[in-house]
Design an enzyme around this catalytic site. Structure first.
Site, short mmCIF file in Angstrom:
data_model
loop_
_atom_site.label_atom_id
_atom_site.label_comp_id
_atom_site.label_asym_id
_atom_site.label_seq_id
_atom_site.Cartn_x
_atom_site.Cartn_y
_atom_site.Cartn_z
N HIS A 1 10.20 -28.11 -10.44
CA HIS A 1 10.11 -27.13 -10.81
C HIS A 1 7.66 -27.17 -11.45
CE1 HIS A 1 13.86 -26.16 -12.24
NE2 HIS A 1 13.60 -26.00 -11.40
N ARG B 1 1.78 -25.29 -24.56
CA ARG B 1 3.35 -26.37 -24.15
C ARG B 1 2.07 -27.71 -23.22
NH1 ARG B 1 6.89 -23.22 -20.91
NH2 ARG B 1 8.25 -25.41 -20.04
N ASP C 1 6.42 -31.89 -17.32
CA ASP C 1 4.81 -32.18 -18.69
C ASP C 1 5.48 -33.73 -17.00
OD1 ASP C 1 8.62 -33.13 -20.24
OD2 ASP C 1 7.21 -34.67 -18.73
N PRO D 1 23.56 -35.56 -25.40
CA PRO D 1 24.40 -35.21 -26.91
C PRO D 1 25.28 -34.12 -26.98
CG PRO D 1 21.86 -34.47 -27.46
CD PRO D 1 22.27 -34.71 -25.82
#
Ligand code: BV8
Length: 263
Positions: free
Chosen positions: A121, A72, A106, A228
């Protein structure tokens, strides 16, 4: 075609003095970073993320879990912030008091120019020692840039802490672990005191982070949701913008701020 966002969302954002932008994995989806909803692949296909993102999984099979996080991390290092991340940084530049709170591990908000995002987190880039001291650990390959990109599905033994030789673990908050107290307190305080909370790309089901938009709504803020698909946060949102982060956020910023600059 340029997206047209409901004018009420643009007006709410334009008139706000204190804004919280609350983001989840969908914020980074258009940067090519898989969300937690996406099925895992390869070696990890037989797990769901919630099983792997635990201390139990790490202690049961450190090489499997560390390999997942290294894969990741390599995906994020090869990713770029998308127009949605840039729009969030633009909001922070224009609104007098804007706080970005992210569930993501990220660093794409930082790389897009967002100042001091609150990471509820943790981060893929803050490994730490498993020992009680939990002192920061460095990536042994951080110095040599030609470390091989971990292939998908590879088992990788975690490094050992240079101070005490205990295992190094990812610097993220696993399921069943407490969130960093200072980060959670700062996020709750910002949500309780904001005029508008913009929630982007989150399913709103992981607690206590998922309380943040609900605290804002209970405190009288207008919640604008960008996603979405419908989520449990539809119920607390004053405006639901059905679309993706990279499409809707630039249009929302243009409609809220460029229009005033033009007029
Ligand atoms: C804890 C780091 C206790 C790791 C993560 C009530 C209160 C408190 C806790 C609980 C509770 N009920 C249950 C719990 C336990 C648990 C929990 O919430 N479970 C859930 C499943 C019910 N919570 C915990 O364990 C927390 N700890 O409570 O500890 C304690 C207290 C004191 C002392 C000791 C212990 C810890 C939770 C943190 C777990 N770590 N991440 C890692 O990354 O590997 S959570 C992880 O999953 C992410 O960080 C994120 O928060 C979450 C996934 O959520 P999303 O971000 O929403 O992402 P997701 O993929 O789900 O959805 C993506 C969304 O984007 C979708 O809606 C999709 O439609 C949309 N989307 C897709 N593409 C786009 C898009 N949107 C816009 N644009 C696009 N292009």
């Amino acid at each position: 075609m340029d997206r047209v966002v409901p004018q009420d969302a643009a007006r709410l954002l334009r008139d706000a003095r204190r804004v919280v932008v609350f983001t989840g994995a969908g914020m980074s989806a258009e940067s090519g970073v898989p969300t937690f909803r996406d099925d895992l692949t390869g070696l990890w296909a037989r797990f769901d993320a919630q099983q792997l993102a635990t201390a139990e999984a790490f202690h049961a099979d450190p090489d499997l879990v560390w390999g997942w996080y290294e894969w990741r991390r390599s995906r994020v290092r090869r990713a770029a912030p998308n127009p949605g991340h840039l729009a969030v940084a633009a909001i922070q530049a224009r609104v007098p008091q804007a706080t970005v709170v992210t569930q993501n591990v990220d660093d794409l908000h930082e790389r897009a120019g967002t100042r001091a995002p609150i990471h509820l987190h943790g981060s893929l880039f803050a490994p730490r020692c498993v020992a009680a001291a939990a002192h920061p650990a460095s990536f042994p390959d951080a110095e040599d840039g030609d470390a091989p990109e971990p292939g998908e599905g590879r088992r990788i033994p975690p490094p050992r802490c240079v101070s005490c030789r205990a295992l190094v673990r990812p610097g993220v908050v696993w399921f069943g672990e407490a969130l960093p107290e200072a980060a959670l307190t700062a996020a709750v305080d910002a949500a309780a005191g904001c005029d508008v909370l913009l929630t982007v790309g989150t399913s709103g089901v992981v607690y206590p982070a998922a309380e943040v938009p609900r605290i804002a709504a209970r405190s009288g803020a207008a919640v604008i949701q960008v996603n979405p698909v419908p989520t449990p946060l539809d119920r607390v949102a004053a405006v639901n913008l059905r679309g993706t982060a990279a499409e809707v956020l630039p249009a929302l910023v243009a409609s809220a701020f460029e229009a005033t600059e033009a007029s």
